[in-house]
Design a protein around this motif. Structure first.
Motif, short mmCIF file in Angstrom:
data_model
loop_
_atom_site.label_atom_id
_atom_site.label_comp_id
_atom_site.label_asym_id
_atom_site.label_seq_id
_atom_site.Cartn_x
_atom_site.Cartn_y
_atom_site.Cartn_z
N MET A 1 9.05 -6.66 -41.75
CA MET A 1 7.75 -7.03 -41.18
C MET A 1 7.49 -6.20 -39.93
N SER A 2 6.27 -5.88 -39.72
CA SER A 2 5.92 -5.12 -38.52
C SER A 2 5.02 -5.93 -37.63
N ASN A 3 5.25 -5.82 -36.35
CA ASN A 3 4.41 -6.53 -35.38
C ASN A 3 3.45 -5.59 -34.68
N SER A 4 3.35 -4.38 -35.13
CA SER A 4 2.55 -3.39 -34.43
C SER A 4 1.11 -3.86 -34.31
N GLY A 5 0.61 -3.79 -33.09
CA GLY A 5 -0.79 -4.11 -32.84
C GLY A 5 -1.08 -5.57 -32.58
N ALA B 1 8.96 -19.36 -39.36
CA ALA B 1 9.08 -17.94 -39.04
C ALA B 1 10.52 -17.58 -38.68
N LEU B 2 11.19 -18.41 -37.88
CA LEU B 2 12.58 -18.12 -37.51
C LEU B 2 13.49 -18.20 -38.73
N THR B 3 13.28 -19.21 -39.57
CA THR B 3 14.12 -19.35 -40.76
C THR B 3 13.92 -18.18 -41.71
N ARG B 4 12.69 -17.78 -41.90
CA ARG B 4 12.43 -16.65 -42.80
C ARG B 4 13.02 -15.36 -42.25
N ALA B 5 12.98 -15.18 -40.93
CA ALA B 5 13.55 -13.98 -40.33
C ALA B 5 15.06 -13.92 -40.53
N LEU B 6 15.72 -15.08 -40.51
CA LEU B 6 17.18 -15.11 -40.63
C LEU B 6 17.68 -15.20 -42.07
N LEU B 7 16.95 -15.93 -42.92
CA LEU B 7 17.41 -16.13 -44.30
C LEU B 7 16.79 -15.16 -45.29
N GLY B 8 15.69 -14.54 -44.93
CA GLY B 8 15.06 -13.58 -45.83
C GLY B 8 13.81 -14.11 -46.48
N ASP B 9 13.17 -13.26 -47.30
CA ASP B 9 11.87 -13.58 -47.86
C ASP B 9 11.94 -14.49 -49.08
N PRO C 1 2.31 -16.11 -48.41
CA PRO C 1 2.59 -17.44 -48.95
C PRO C 1 4.09 -17.68 -49.18
N VAL C 2 4.49 -18.92 -48.96
CA VAL C 2 5.84 -19.38 -49.24
C VAL C 2 5.73 -20.51 -50.26
N ARG C 3 6.60 -20.49 -51.25
CA ARG C 3 6.60 -21.59 -52.21
C ARG C 3 7.07 -22.87 -51.52
N SER C 4 6.41 -23.98 -51.80
CA SER C 4 6.76 -25.24 -51.16
C SER C 4 6.81 -26.36 -52.18
N ILE C 5 7.78 -27.24 -52.02
CA ILE C 5 7.96 -28.41 -52.89
C ILE C 5 7.85 -29.66 -52.03
N ALA C 6 6.96 -30.56 -52.38
CA ALA C 6 6.74 -31.80 -51.63
C ALA C 6 7.45 -32.95 -52.34
N LEU C 7 8.33 -33.63 -51.60
CA LEU C 7 9.02 -34.81 -52.11
C LEU C 7 8.47 -36.03 -51.38
#
Length: 531
Positions: A1-5, A145-153, A199-205
Motif C-alpha cells: 500500500m502506498s500513502n503518497s499524497g 488497518a493495523l491488523t491488515r498491515a500485520l497479517l496481510g491482505d 473491501p474486506v470479507r466479513s462474517i456476522a455472527l
C-alpha cells in the motif's frame, strides 16, 4: 500500500475547524466558543439540531445537570467537571502554543494524555499503547488497518454479536466508510471502500437466532470456533471481534472460547475486543492485553464523557511490531491525524497530517476528568453504589405492569465491580406483547424532547422480524457519573447517596408508564417472537 499524497490532502482539509466554524489558522480555531469546539473533529453524529441545540442522541455540548440521564449505553451530555476541564486545557494550550508553537505543544499534550489514560486504566509501564480516535467506530477502522498491515491482505473479519454492536460496524468490518462525512470533515460515500482498506470479507455472527430467541452461550461458542477453524483451514487470516459488553449487556463468546482461539492460531487470528461500553474493570482489560488482543474503548459510555471519544488499546507485543509493519491504508487519513498515534511510532506518524483535531482532544480531556473522578471514589463505595442502584432500578422496572425486564447475563469475575449489571433492558408490553422498534423509538424521542421535563434513556435495540416491525427493548443505565455524584453528596453513605438517583429513575419509569396508556404509542404490535 502506498500513502503518497494522503498527508497533504488531509492537511488541506483540516484547515477547516469543522461544521459550523469558519476557515481559520489552527491557533485561531482555539478561540472559537468551547461549545462549538466540542462538536468538531467528528462525524455527522455530533451535529446539533438548531431547534434544540442538542444532537440526535439528545446530548448538548454544554452541561445540563437538570436533565436526568440514564443513557450512558448510548451517549451522555458533558458533565460540569468535564466541561471545566476542557476549558482549562484549552486555555493552557493557548498559552503554551504562543510561546512554543501549536503543533509541538498539542502533540506533547496528547502524548501526556496517553500516559494519563494508561495510568487510570492500571496499565502503567505495561508497554501497551493507546491510539486515540474520534469514536469507537473510528477505532474499529484503526484496529482493522493495523491488523491488515500485520497479517496481510487475505483477511476476513468475524464479528460476534453483530446484532448488538454499533450501527457502523457493518461498514467498518468491511473497511467501508460508515457515514457521509469522515472525522476529518471529508465528503465520503457511505458503504464505499476506504482506500487501501476495503473491501474486506466479513462474517456476522448473531446473539439471537432467526426466531428472535437469545442463543445459548454454548451454541455461540461452537459457531465462533467452527467459523474461525474453517477460515484458517482455507488459508485466511482472521480478525475476530468479540463482544465484551453488548448494547444489552451481553458477552460473547466465552473467555474459554477466546482463550482457545488465541492459543491455537497465533499469527493467524487477531482478537479485537469490543469494550466500547467500558463496563469492565482494570483486571479484565489487563487480561485481554496479556492475551494479545486489541481492545476498543471509549470515554463516552459508562464514564459518561461527552460524545464521542474513542481509543484503541494495543498490546505490548503488537505495539513493538508496528514500526516494521507495512504502511497503513492511505484512506485512513480521512479519519486520523498524526497525534492520534503514539510518538514512538515515528514512521507511521509521518504518513498522517499534523493538523490538530481540537474537538476530539477536548472531548478526551473531559472524559479523562470523569474517569479520574470515578477512580477517586473508594472501590468499596463504587461496588456498593452500583449494586444498590442496580437493585433499585431492577425493582422499579419490575414494579411497572407494562414493562418486562430482560434477564441480565452474569459477568466474569475479572469485571470487578462490573460483575453486577449496569445496563437494564426491558420491553414495553402494555397489551401483553412487546412494542415494536418504531414504537419504542417514539417513546424514547418523546421523553428526550419533552419541553417541560426532558430525560434521556438508552436508545431502543431491535431484533427479529422486518425492519419496520422488529421487537425492541429500551434501556436504563447506570454511569460513573451517578456513582461520583452519589459520593460527592454523601461520602461513605451509599444508601443515602442513591436515593435522589432512584427518585429520578422512578420519575422516568412513571412517565414511560403514562405514555404506555396512550393509544398513539401503544397500538398492538405483532408478537413476533418469544424473548
Amino acid at each position: 500500500m502506498s500513502n503518497s499524497g494522503s498527508a497533504p490532502r488531509i492537511a488541506e482539509r483540516r484547515s477547516q475547524a469543522g461544521p459550523g466554524l469558519p476557515l481559520a489558522s489552527p491557533l485561531r480555531e482555539l478561540f472559537a466558543p468551547l461549545d462549538q469546539l466540542l462538536i468538531c473533529g467528528g462525524d455527522a453524529r455530533l451535529i446539533r439540531d438548531p431547534a434544540t441545540s442538542r444532537n440526535a442522541y439528545g446530548c448538548s455540548p454544554s452541561p445540563t445537570p437538570h436533565i436526568p440521564s440514564f443513557s450512558s449505553c448510548t451517549a451522555t451530555t458533558i458533565s460540569q467537571r468535564g466541561y471545566e476541564a476542557a476549558d482549562s486545557a484549552r486555555l493552557a494550550l493557548m498559552a503554551s502554543a504562543l510561546l512554543h508553537g501549536l503543533v509541538d505543544c498539542f502533540d506533547a499534550r496528547v502524548e501526556a494524555m496517553r500516559d494519563e489514560l494508561r495510568s487510570l486504566l492500571g496499565l502503567g509501564d505495561s508497554g501497551a499503547e493507546v491510539v486515540f480516535a474520534a469514536s469507537g467506530t473510528d477505532a474499529q477502522l484503526q484496529a482493522l488497518a493495523l491488523t491488515r498491515a500485520l497479517l496481510g491482505d487475505e483477511l476476513v473479519t468475524v464479528v460476534v454479536g453483530a446484532d448488538q454492536s454499533g450501527s457502523g460496524t457493518v461498514h467498518t468490518a468491511r473497511g467501508f466508510h460508515f457515514g457521509d462525512r469522515s472525522t476529518n470533515d471529508c465528503s465520503v460515500a457511505r458503504g464505499a471502500p476506504i482506500e487501501g482498506l476495503g473491501p474486506v470479507r466479513s462474517i456476522a455472527l448473531r446473539l439471537r437466532g432467526a426466531d428472535g430467541r437469545l442463543r445459548t452461550p454454548a451454541s455461540i461458542d461452537t459457531e465462533v470456533l467452527e467459523t474461525v477453524e474453517t477460515l484458517v483451514a482455507r488459508g485466511a487470516r482472521v480478525l475476530l471481534e468479540v463482544m465484551d459488553c453488548s448494547k444489552l449487556g451481553l458477552q460473547a463468546p466465552s473467555d474459554a472460547c477466546a482463550d482457545e482461539i488465541a492459543a491455537r492460531w497465533p499469527g493467524r487470528v487477531q482478537i479485537v475486543v469490543d469494550a466500547c461500553q467500558m463496563r469492565l474493570g482494570r483486571r479484565r482489560i489487563a487480561r485481554c492485553l496479556a492475551r494479545g488482543d486489541l481492545v476498543l474503548i471509549t470515554g463516552s459510555k459508562f464514564y459518561a464523557g461527552p460524545p464521542f471519544s474513542g481509543a484503541l488499546l494495543v498490546p505490548p507485543r503488537f505495539a513493538a511490531a508496528i514500526e516494521t509493519a507495512c504502511p497503513l491504508a492511505p484512506g485512513l487519513g480521512d479519519y486520523a491525524t498524526r497525534s492520534d498515534w503514539p510518538i514512538r511510532w515515528t514512521s507511521l506518524r509521518e504518513t498522517f497530517a499534523a493538523a490538530p483535531n481540537f474537538g476530539q482532544w477536548l472531548r478526551w480531556e473531559a472524559a479523562l476528568e470523569d474517569i479520574r473522578a470515578y477512580q477517586a471514589v473508594p472501590e468499596t463505595f463504587r461496588r456498593a453504589a452500583l449494586r444498590l442502584l442496580g437493585d433499585g432500578i431492577s425493582r422499579l422496572i419490575k414494579a411497572s405492569p407494562a414493562l418486562r425486564l430482560l434477564p441480565p447475563q452474569p459477568r466474569p469475575a475479572e469485571a470487578d465491580e462490573f460483575a453486577a449489571p449496569t445496563i437494564f433492558a426491558f420491553t414495553c408490553e402494555p397489551h401483553g406483547a412487546p412494542l415494536s422498534l418504531a414504537q419504542c423509538r417514539a417513546i424514547s424521542a418523546t421523553l428526550q424532547n419533552d419541553a417541560d421535563a426532558p430525560c434521556l434513556i438508552g436508545q431502543p435495540v431491535g431484533w427479529g422480524g422486518r425492519a419496520d416491525d422488529q421487537v425492541a427493548a429500551l434501556r436504563i443505565c447506570i454511569s460513573a457519573r451517578h456513582v461520583v455524584d452519589a459520593w460527592t453528596a454523601h461520602p461513605g453513605h451509599a444508601h443515602e447517596a442513591i436515593d435522589n438517583i432512584l427518585d429520578d429513575a422512578a420519575a422516568v419509569i412513571g412517565r414511560m408508564t403514562s405514555l404506555l396508556t396512550q393509544p398513539d404509542f401503544t397500538a398492538p404490535a405483532k408478537d413476533l417472537h418469544a424473548l
